[in-house]
Scaffold this motif. Sequence first.
Motif, PDB file in Angstrom:
ATOM      1  N   ALA A 151       4.831  31.056  44.413  1.00  0.00           N
ATOM      2  CA  ALA A 151       5.883  31.191  45.413  1.00  0.00           C
ATOM      3  C   ALA A 151       5.990  29.921  46.252  1.00  0.00           C
ATOM      4  O   ALA A 151       7.083  29.457  46.574  1.00  0.00           O
ATOM      5  CB  ALA A 151       5.603  32.399  46.299  1.00  0.00           C
ATOM      6  N   ARG A 152       4.838  29.348  46.595  1.00  0.00           N
ATOM      7  CA  ARG A 152       4.840  28.138  47.419  1.00  0.00           C
ATOM      8  C   ARG A 152       5.500  26.975  46.682  1.00  0.00           C
ATOM      9  O   ARG A 152       6.326  26.247  47.263  1.00  0.00           O
ATOM     10  CB  ARG A 152       3.396  27.780  47.803  1.00  0.00           C
ATOM     11  N   LEU A 184      -0.608  34.410  53.276  1.00  0.00           N
ATOM     12  CA  LEU A 184       0.359  33.798  52.360  1.00  0.00           C
ATOM     13  C   LEU A 184       1.711  33.576  53.022  1.00  0.00           C
ATOM     14  O   LEU A 184       2.371  32.567  52.797  1.00  0.00           O
ATOM     15  CB  LEU A 184       0.532  34.678  51.113  1.00  0.00           C
ATOM     16  N   THR A 185       2.141  34.544  53.838  1.00  0.00           N
ATOM     17  CA  THR A 185       3.441  34.421  54.494  1.00  0.00           C
ATOM     18  C   THR A 185       3.443  33.253  55.472  1.00  0.00           C
ATOM     19  O   THR A 185       4.393  32.459  55.515  1.00  0.00           O
ATOM     20  CB  THR A 185       3.802  35.725  55.233  1.00  0.00           C
ATOM     21  N   ARG A 190       4.908  27.626  56.959  1.00  0.00           N
ATOM     22  CA  ARG A 190       4.506  26.281  57.400  1.00  0.00           C
ATOM     23  C   ARG A 190       4.863  25.214  56.370  1.00  0.00           C
ATOM     24  O   ARG A 190       5.035  24.041  56.708  1.00  0.00           O
ATOM     25  CB  ARG A 190       2.991  26.246  57.652  1.00  0.00           C
ATOM     26  N   ALA A 191       4.968  25.608  55.101  1.00  0.00           N
ATOM     27  CA  ALA A 191       5.162  24.636  54.019  1.00  0.00           C
ATOM     28  C   ALA A 191       6.602  24.163  53.877  1.00  0.00           C
ATOM     29  O   ALA A 191       6.842  23.049  53.394  1.00  0.00           O
ATOM     30  CB  ALA A 191       4.691  25.233  52.696  1.00  0.00           C
ATOM     31  N   VAL A 192       7.555  25.005  54.262  1.00  0.00           N
ATOM     32  CA  VAL A 192       8.965  24.669  54.029  1.00  0.00           C
ATOM     33  C   VAL A 192       9.782  24.776  55.318  1.00  0.00           C
ATOM     34  O   VAL A 192       9.427  25.529  56.227  1.00  0.00           O
ATOM     35  CB  VAL A 192       9.591  25.598  52.965  1.00  0.00           C
ATOM     36  N   ILE A 218       7.454  32.396  61.529  1.00  0.00           N
ATOM     37  CA  ILE A 218       8.040  33.394  60.617  1.00  0.00           C
ATOM     38  C   ILE A 218       9.281  33.985  61.282  1.00  0.00           C
ATOM     39  O   ILE A 218       9.262  34.359  62.456  1.00  0.00           O
ATOM     40  CB  ILE A 218       6.997  34.481  60.286  1.00  0.00           C
ATOM     41  N   ALA A 219      10.367  34.065  60.525  1.00  0.00           N
ATOM     42  CA  ALA A 219      11.678  34.367  61.112  1.00  0.00           C
ATOM     43  C   ALA A 219      11.982  35.853  61.260  1.00  0.00           C
ATOM     44  O   ALA A 219      12.894  36.234  62.000  1.00  0.00           O
ATOM     45  CB  ALA A 219      12.782  33.705  60.280  1.00  0.00           C
TER      46      ALA A 219
END
Length: 243
Positions: A151-152, A184-185, A190-192, A218-219
Amino acid sequence: MTFTLYPAIDLKGGQVVRLKRGEMDQATVYADDPAGQAASFAAAGFAWVHVVDLDGAFAGRPANAAAVKAILGAVPGLPVQLGGGIRDMKTAGAWLEAGVARIILGSAAVKDPDFARAACKAFPGRVALGLDARDGFVATEGWAETSDVTARDLALRFADAGAAAIVFTDIARDGMLSGVNLELTADLARAVPIPVIASGGLAAVGDIVALKATGAGIAGAILGRALYDGRVEPAAALAAALA
């Protein structure tokens, strides 16, 4: 950043259902009036509704169109995001023209990335990516198949595509009321640079608090079985999201 809650309406055979880990034979029917369910969410104060055409996800084309259109007609002031069976520009454009605020591309992001990128460009701000992971790897075709892409990594490939959001689901937790996968969330968020919406396993208001407390930006989160089972009250959930 605003934290948005998305009550979920999963459609199977025109009914509102919840699955366990995406297994179609593990469906619990909660209502036979999707439009009425959407209206109740609007009345409760939710700002969005999250709709998934489960049959469409397996078939690769819309399969619950009448139910989706009924939902759109019942809540004209409530934005709807829709996933399941959207695999080409014609289908994407038709749903957006019909009144869907945002479409979610899942399998297409893995199997037809050119289409997914083109859709993000053609419909700015109205295309989200649905990254559904089993043991970290993205699943497709209604979760019946598992790819070799994490996913990442997939999210990073689309970092510059202009997607409005990523809906990230941990399949092992979906419908299981076992709590969200915070690690994971948060890592994905943080990655994108794309807003990440958590999905799968939310079981209590404390999960909303915990998602916000990660500090990862997180949105929002999808509310499913916990809402239908009464484990999470809408007012308490919305208060936690605003806190």
